[in-house]
Design a protein around this motif. Structure first.
Motif, mmCIF file in Angstrom:
data_model
loop_
_atom_site.group_PDB
_atom_site.id
_atom_site.type_symbol
_atom_site.label_atom_id
_atom_site.label_comp_id
_atom_site.label_asym_id
_atom_site.label_seq_id
_atom_site.Cartn_x
_atom_site.Cartn_y
_atom_site.Cartn_z
ATOM 1 N N GLY A 190 0.820 -1.477 0.084
ATOM 2 C CA GLY A 190 0.119 0.038 0.069
ATOM 3 C C GLY A 190 0.747 1.238 -0.066
ATOM 4 N N MET A 191 2.216 1.066 -0.038
ATOM 5 C CA MET A 191 2.918 2.278 -0.201
ATOM 6 C C MET A 191 2.930 2.838 -1.612
ATOM 7 N N ASP A 192 2.365 2.429 -2.506
ATOM 8 C CA ASP A 192 2.647 2.676 -3.723
ATOM 9 C C ASP A 192 1.031 2.498 -4.405
ATOM 10 N N ILE A 193 0.198 3.540 -4.390
ATOM 11 C CA ILE A 193 -0.880 3.222 -4.961
ATOM 12 C C ILE A 193 -1.327 4.098 -6.060
ATOM 13 N N MET A 194 -2.135 3.583 -7.020
ATOM 14 C CA MET A 194 -2.561 4.080 -8.224
ATOM 15 C C MET A 194 -3.563 3.362 -9.078
ATOM 16 N N GLY A 195 -4.495 4.332 -9.531
ATOM 17 C CA GLY A 195 -5.395 3.595 -10.353
ATOM 18 C C GLY A 195 -5.837 4.664 -11.719
ATOM 19 N N PRO A 224 6.397 7.122 0.707
ATOM 20 C CA PRO A 224 7.707 6.948 1.060
ATOM 21 C C PRO A 224 8.603 7.185 -0.203
ATOM 22 N N THR A 225 8.463 8.038 -0.890
ATOM 23 C CA THR A 225 9.179 8.477 -2.294
ATOM 24 C C THR A 225 10.617 8.401 -2.102
ATOM 25 N N ASP A 226 10.909 9.187 -0.949
ATOM 26 C CA ASP A 226 12.414 9.319 -0.789
ATOM 27 C C ASP A 226 13.144 8.153 -0.467
ATOM 28 N N PHE A 227 12.490 7.146 0.027
ATOM 29 C CA PHE A 227 13.143 5.658 0.085
ATOM 30 C C PHE A 227 13.465 5.084 -1.034
#
Length: 389
Positions: A190-195, A224-227
């Motif tokens: 769930g750290m990367d959600i898109m639709g 968490p894009t910086d990770f």
């Protein structure tokens, strides 16, 4: 805007728990649950149901704790792997245990009419795990393909209900397996959600708009894009470490690193755990959790599948809504956070397992085949409801 089958609408880069409002009479006092504190998607208080590996001062003790956690979070997927087929007494005990367990977590197929009698006037939304739920558990994670029959069933469900896949896999990999543009995809737990920006079945998500590499508009959420560069770095190190443990496999899931040990001999688990320890101790902003035969290194942020479910419900306009009836189906310990979210509210939580196991889920299904049957029942139910209006 409709997306065709060749158009991937995903960015390529970029004390006692409240029980569910659906509660079969026989479950009102028997369903086993774990104490937890819940919050909204934006809150901070949340105790994960996942077994976390806790740091210990003594290195030998720490490895033992890690090893115990690996064993505890990796139960056999089916009862047949647990007992000796020629040991009648052993299998009778397993049958008794499973019978007691299924009485507490009845089949969602057997309970279907009762469950959805309460959902006739509500907006049903469907949330699905991938591995072990839509596809069988396999030794090679890259070979976890779903059947065409399952894909058709999921597609049919999405034509009647808002539908999302929530997986520990990276979002792109999940899309590659499922190949249905009309769904929402939540990768990396769930750290990367898109639709699709046009929504699913007429229900639109409210989020940040972006454009994928094919020019399609999408909505996204990536806390968490910086990770990502840290995960890339950790994966490269882990790949080298894994070369010393036969059967170990490292998977870069963009926002988390997965170390699969399904094909590793149990006597080598401690060696693998020590290798992972030497890597993660250099990254204080990362934490370790476990799934089924997998160690997962993630950013130390308050986010999991439960948070992802809350976020999706909110962005779909279904959060804190008495007119919504969300259904979540999953098989792993990482799905327990989502089960607890629904148990607190007004939805249905379903564990996929043919073996007795500790879970917060209200109902159960034995395997992906029963999941597919349940999804088909759901479509038939909606068609019948619509025809009677």
């Amino acid at each position: 805007m409709a997306f065709g089958p060749k158009h991937n609408p995903m960015l390529s880069d970029a004390p006692v728990i409240k029980t569910s409002r659906f509660q079969p009479p026989s479950l009102a006092s028997t369903s086993p649950v774990l104490p937890f504190t819940s919050s909204s998607a934006s809150g901070s208080a949340y105790i994960s149901s996942k077994r976390r590996i806790l740091p210990y001062r003594n290195e030998h003790g720490r490895i033992n704790v890690w090893l115990d956690a690996m064993k505890a979070s990796s139960p056999p997927h089916t009862r047949s792997t647990k007992g000796d087929p020629f040991d009648k007494s052993s299998n009778e005990v397993l049958d008794i245990q499973y019978g007691a367990w299924i009485a507490k977590h009845p089949s969602a197929l057997a309970m279907f009419d009762q469950i959805f009698e309460a959902a006739k006037e509500k907006q049903v939304a469907v949330f699905l795990d991938y591995d072990g739920t839509l596809s069988p558990i396999v030794e090679d994670p890259d070979s976890a393909f779903m059947s065409e029959a399952m894909r058709d069933a999921v597609k049919e469900v999405a034509s009647h209900f808002p539908t999302a896949i929530i997986s520990g896999r990276c979002r792109d990999k999940v899309y590659e397996f499922v190949q249905l543009a009309e769904l929402y995809y939540a990768g990396s737990h769930g750290m990367d959600i898109m639709g699709p920006v046009d929504g699913c079945n007429g229900v639109n998500a409210h989020g940040i708009r972006a454009v994928d590499t094919k020019g399609n508009e999408v909505v996204l959420f990536q806390p968490p894009t910086d990770f990502t560069h840290i995960i890339d770095e950790v994966c490269k190190i882990l790949v080298e470490k894994a070369k010393h443990v036969q059967g170990a496999k490292v998977e870069n899931n963009k926002f988390c690193a997965s170390v699969h040990f399904r094909c590793v001999k149990e006597e080598d688990w401690a060696i693998l755990a020590k290798h992972v320890q030497t890597v993660i101790q250099s990254y204080p902003n990362l934490s370790l959790t476990q799934g089924r035969k997998v160690l997962e290194i993630r950013p130390s942020i308050q986010w999991d599948k439960g948070k992802a479910l809350e976020f999706l419900l909110k962005t779909l306009g279904l959060g804190n809504c008495n007119d919504a009836f969300p259904v979540y189906i999953g098989d792993d310990t990482t799905d327990e956070d989502a089960f607890k979210v629904l148990n607190e509210g007004h939805g249905l939580s379903v564990i996929v397992s043919s073996a007795a196991k500790e879970t917060n889920a209200i109902c159960s299904l034995r395997d992906p085949h029963e999941v597919m049957e349940f999804l088909r029942h759901l479509v038939k139910w909606r068609v019948h409801i619509n025809s009677s209006l």
